[in-house]
Design an enzyme around this catalytic site. Structure first.
Site, PDB file in Angstrom:
ATOM      1  N   HIS A 178     121.008  30.400  16.889  1.00  0.00           N
ATOM      2  CA  HIS A 178     122.057  30.813  15.987  1.00  0.00           C
ATOM      3  C   HIS A 178     122.310  29.952  14.766  1.00  0.00           C
ATOM      4  CE1 HIS A 178     125.020  33.636  15.043  1.00  0.00           C
ATOM      5  NE2 HIS A 178     125.393  33.928  16.258  1.00  0.00           N
ATOM      6  N   TYR A 210     139.481  34.735  19.597  1.00  0.00           N
ATOM      7  CA  TYR A 210     138.592  34.699  18.442  1.00  0.00           C
ATOM      8  C   TYR A 210     137.912  36.049  18.260  1.00  0.00           C
ATOM      9  CZ  TYR A 210     134.437  33.628  15.655  1.00  0.00           C
ATOM     10  OH  TYR A 210     133.461  33.630  14.702  1.00  0.00           O
ATOM     11  N   SER A 224     135.020  37.512  15.384  1.00  0.00           N
ATOM     12  CA  SER A 224     134.203  37.134  14.247  1.00  0.00           C
ATOM     13  C   SER A 224     134.256  38.180  13.152  1.00  0.00           C
ATOM     14  CB  SER A 224     132.753  36.940  14.694  1.00  0.00           C
ATOM     15  OG  SER A 224     131.946  36.617  13.591  1.00  0.00           O
ATOM     16  N   THR A 235     130.636  33.353   8.438  1.00  0.00           N
ATOM     17  CA  THR A 235     131.678  34.116   9.124  1.00  0.00           C
ATOM     18  C   THR A 235     133.036  33.472   8.897  1.00  0.00           C
ATOM     19  OG1 THR A 235     131.421  32.834  11.158  1.00  0.00           O
ATOM     20  CG2 THR A 235     130.132  34.872  10.967  1.00  0.00           C
TER      21      THR A 235
END
Length: 659
Positions: A376, A489, A491, A502
C-alpha cells in the site's frame, strides 16, 4: 457479495476510495494486441495543471476536530472542555506558527502537496508486518465462461491483459482518469477535442468548464515493476521500467521468464500459455525453506534477514524479484465456495507462496479463483481499481487463449527457476517467520453479514445517502454491542488534486449518536421523528464527505502540523491529549467500493481491539466482511448487532414509505 477494502486509518493503513471515473474514449476501435487502449489524450495530459491540495484554515480544523470529538467525549463533559482548551491554546499559540511554516513549505514545493512526502514516510517507516496490517485484497468474480476458469488459462489471459495495460502505460496512451459530473454532457467528442488542443499546463481548466474533473495519475507509475524493499528504520520503493520479465511463484518456489521480447513486444499468447503451463506442471515440490514468508515479518527483522541473504550471494536473485513486472502466485489449493478459506488464502495464507513486498500479486487458485493482494505505500485505490477493472474486462471479453489453445513453444528453455543460497541462520529466520505469521493469522477472525431486500433503492426513495445509512448502521450496531460511540474511520480519496492520496472522513457524529440513543434506548421516538433524525445523519454525512474530498478534513492537516512540531522537539498539548490518541485509535475502520466484478474484499483491523469493515450496498442488497482479533473485540457479536441495526433503520424507511 460485492465488497472491497480501499481505506484504512490515519496513522496506519490508508486505502483510497474511488470517487468516480469515466474512461476517456480511444482514438480507434481497432484491436491491437500490444495495447489495451490508445487514448486520444496522453495519460498525463492533465497532470501539470491539476489543482494543488489546499491547506485548511486553522480555525476550520479547530471546529471540525472538536465536532468529531463531541460524540466521543460527550459535549460539555470535563474531558471535552479540557480538549477544547488544548485546541484553543494551540490555535492561538504554537499552532499559528506551525501553520505559517506548513504554508511556507508548501509554497516551496509546488510540484507536490504538503502531505504527500510525510505520508509516504509514514508508510515506509512503520515496522509492522505488511500482511493483514497493510496489504488489502480484492477477489474477482469468476469468468462467466466456465471453461476459462481453468487455472492456467485464466492466469494466461489475465497476464496478457495486464501486459497490455503495462504497454499502454509505458507508451503514455492509457486514458487519463476523469470524473465526469454529467457524462452525457462532458464525456463527448467535443470534450476530447477541446481539452486535447489545450496545453497540459492549462488543460485542467478546460475540463473544468465541462464540469469534468481529471484525477491524479502519479500513482500509476508504481503499479508495475515496483517493489517495497525492507531497510532498517525506513523502507524504500524500487522500480525498474526497463525490466520485461514476469515473476511466478508456485509451491514457494520462484520462476521468471521474459513476457516481452527484445523489442518490447508482448510474446504471442500461445508462448505465454506454454510458460504458465510449464510452471504449473513442472514446479518443484513445496520449498522446505520458502523465502517469501520473510516478507511477512516485522520490517526491521526482514531488512536484516535480507542483508544476510545478499551477503550470502543472493543480491542478483533478489533484484530479479524486485524488478519483475508483477508477481503471479499460482496456488495449489482450491478455495471453492468456502468464504473463510477464500479470505484467508488471499489476505495472508501461510506466506510461503507470497511476496508481500511487490506492488501487487495476482493470486490464482487451483480452481481459477483470482484476486490481488497489494502493497500500500506506493498508492491507493484509484490506480488499483483501474488496473483490476480493465484487466478483468479485457481478459474475459477478449480472451487470447482458450481451452483448446495449443502451443509448440519451448518453455523449458525460456523459464528459469531462481535458486537461493541459504545458510543455517537464514533457515532459522524462515522457520521463525513461519511460526509468527501462523500465530498472527490464526488469531484473526472473519464474520460476514449479507442482507437482501435492503439497499440503495429504498435509500434513494427517501433522499438519504446509501453510504450514510451503511455508516449509521455501524454506529448503531457498535453502540448496541458496547454501549458507547468509538473512533471511526472512513477513507475518502483526494485524487482530484495533484499527488492526492486520501483524507479521513469521521462518520461518528452528534447526529449518529442521537440515532444510536434513540434506537437502542428504552424510550424510542416515533418513526416520523426517527426518519427526520436519519435524514439529518445523511445531510451531515454528505457535508463531511464533500469536505474530505476537497481536502478540507482535519486529520491530514493535524498530521502535517504534528510532524513539524516533532521536528522542533516540542509537542503541543493538543497532541499529547489522550483525546487525540483516542480519536486516532480507530476501533471501526471502514471502507467501501461497489463493483460488479469484485466478489469479496478484506483487510485486518488497524488496532488490536478494533474491527476492519469492508462493506457494500447495492440496489437490493447490503453486506460487510468484518475482521477482528478475539477476544480483543467481538466480530460475531458486532455482526449480530449490525443485522438488528439495519432491520431497525430500514423499518423506519419502509414504514415512512407506506405512510
Amino acid at each position: 457479495m460485492i465488497l472491497s477494502r480501499l481505506g484504512k486509518h490515519q496513522a496506519k493503513n490508508v486505502r483510497g476510495s474511488v470517487v468516480g471515473a469515466i474512461r476517456l474514449k480511444s482514438s480507434s476501435n481497432e484491436y491491437d494486441y500490444q495495447f489495451i487502449q490508445k487514448s486520444r489524450l496522453p495519460s498525463n495530459h492533465f497532470q501539470k495543471s491539476l489543482p494543488r491540495l489546499p491547506i485548511p484554515k486553522l480555525e476550520n480544523t479547530r471546529e471540525r476536530y472538536l465536532n468529531a470529538q463531541k460524540p466521543l467525549l460527550g459535549e460539555g463533559s470535563d474531558a471535552f472542555n479540557a480538549t477544547t482548551k488544548h485546541v484553543d491554546d494551540f490555535v492561538k499559540g504554537e499552532g499559528a506558527k506551525l501553520q505559517e511554516q506548513l504554508i511556507a513549505e508548501d509554497k516551496a514545493n509546488k510540484h507536490t502537496n504538503y502531505i504527500s512526502g510525510p505520508w509516504f514516510d509514514m508508510y515506509l517507516k512503520d515496522r509492522v508486518p505488511l500482511p493483514i496490517n497493510y496489504n488489502p485484497i480484492l477477489v474477482l468474480v469468476n469468468d462467466p465462461k466456465p471453461g476459462y476458469n481453468d487455472q492456467v488459462i485464466r492466469a494466461t489471459n489475465m497476464l496478457i491483459s495486464s501486459l497490455r495495460i503495462l504497454k499502454s502505460l509505458r507508451a503514455g496512451i492509457l486514458a487519463p482518469e476523469v470524473f465526469h459530473l454529467n457524462p452525457k454532457k462532458s464525456d463527448t467528442d467535443l470534450f476530447y477535442t477541446v481539452t486535447g488542443l489545450l496545453p497540459s499546463s492549462v488543460s485542467w481548466y478546460g475540463a473544468y468548464l465541462f464540469k469534468a474533473f481529471p484525477l491524479d495519475m502519479s500513482q500509476y507509475g508504481n503499479l508495475f515493476n515496483s517493489t517495497r524493499v525492507p531497510c532498517v528504520g525506513k523502507d524504500k520503493i524500487v522500480k525498474n521500467d526497463k525490466a520485461n520479465h514476469m515473476l511466478v511463484m508456485r509451491n514457494g518456489n520462484f520462476y521468471v521468464f521474459d513476457a516481452l521480447d527484445k523489442n518490447g513486444n508482448i510474446l504471442p499468447p500461445s508462448d505465454l500459455l506454454a510458460c504458465i503451463d510449464y510452471i504449473a506442471k513442472n514446479a518443484s515440490a513445496a520449498s522446505e525453506f520458502p523465502i517469501g514468508v520473510l516478507t511477512s515479518e516485522n520490517r526491521d527483522v526482514w531488512a536484516k534477514a535480507r542483508q544476510e541473504l545478499e551477503a550470502q550471494g543472493n543480491a542478483e536473485v533478489l533484484n530479479i524479484i524486485d524488478s519483475s513486472i508483477f508477481n503471479l502466485s499460482l496456488d495449489d489449493e482450491a478455495v471453492g465456495s468456502n468464504r473463510e478459506k477464500l479470505l484467508r488464502s488471499y489476505l495472508h495464507s501461510d506466506g510461503a507462496n507470497r511476496w508481500f513486498d511487490k506492488s501487487f500479486s495476482l493470486i490464482i487458485g487451483k480452481d481459477g479463483t483470482a484476486g490481488i493482494n497489494f502493497e500500500h505505500s506506493w498508492g491507493d485505490g484509484v490506480a488499483v481499481l483501474r488496473y483490476f477493472t480493465d484487466m478483468f474486462k479485457d481478459s474475459t471479453n477478449k480472451p487470447q487463449v482458450h481451452p483448446d489453445t495449443k502451443s509448440n513453444f519451448d518453455a523449458a528453455n525460456h523459464v528459469r527457476k531462481l535458486e537461493f543460497k541459504l545458510n543455517d541462520s537464514i533457515k532459522k529466520s524462515i522457520a521463525e517467520a513461519k511460526r509468527k505469521h501462523a500465530e498472527i493469522s490464526k488469531s484473526l477472525a472473519f464474520d460476514v453479514l449479507e442482507m437482501h431486500n435492503y439497499g440503495k433503492k429504498l435509500c434513494k426513495k427517501h433522499g438519504v445517502s446509501p453510504d450514510s445509512i451503511m455508516q449509521l448502521g455501524f454506529q448503531v450496531g457498535y453502540h448496541k454491542l458496547s454501549g458507547k460511540n468509538v473512533a471511526t474511520y472512513e477513507s475518502c480519496s483526494t485524487a482530484a488534486f495533484r499527488h492526492g492520496r486520501t483524507e479521513t472522513m469521521r462518520p461518528c457524529t452528534m447526529a449518529t449518536q442521537a440515532v444510536c440513543n434513540a434506537l437502542n434506548g428504552s424510550n424510542q421516538p416515533s418513526n416520523a421523528e426517527l426518519l427526520t433524525m436519519i435524514k439529518k445523519c445523511s445531510e451531515v454525512h454528505g457535508n463531511l464527505t464533500k469536505d474530505a474530498a476537497m481536502g478540507q478534513g482535519f486529520d491530514r492537516h493535524l498530521f502535517g502540523l504534528r510532524r513539524l512540531a516533532e521536528q522542533k522537539g516540542a509537542l503541543p498539548a493538543i497532541f499529547s491529549d489522550p483525546a487525540y490518541a483516542a480519536i486516532n485509535h480507530n476501533i471501526l475502520s471502514t471502507s467501501t467500493l461497489s463493483s460488479d466484478i469484485v466478489m469479496a474484499g478484506a483487510f485486518g483491523p488497524v488496532v488490536k481491539d478494533g474491527l476492519g469493515i469492508g462493506y457494500s450496498i447495492m440496489n437490493d442488497m447490503l453486506g460487510a466482511i468484518v475482521s477482528s482479533y478475539p477476544p480483543n473485540n467481538n466480530g460475531a457479536g458486532f455482526v449480530s448487532a449490525l443485522k438488528t441495526a439495519y432491520e431497525n433503520i430500514f423499518n423506519v424507511l419502509e414504514t415512512a414509505n407506506k405512510s
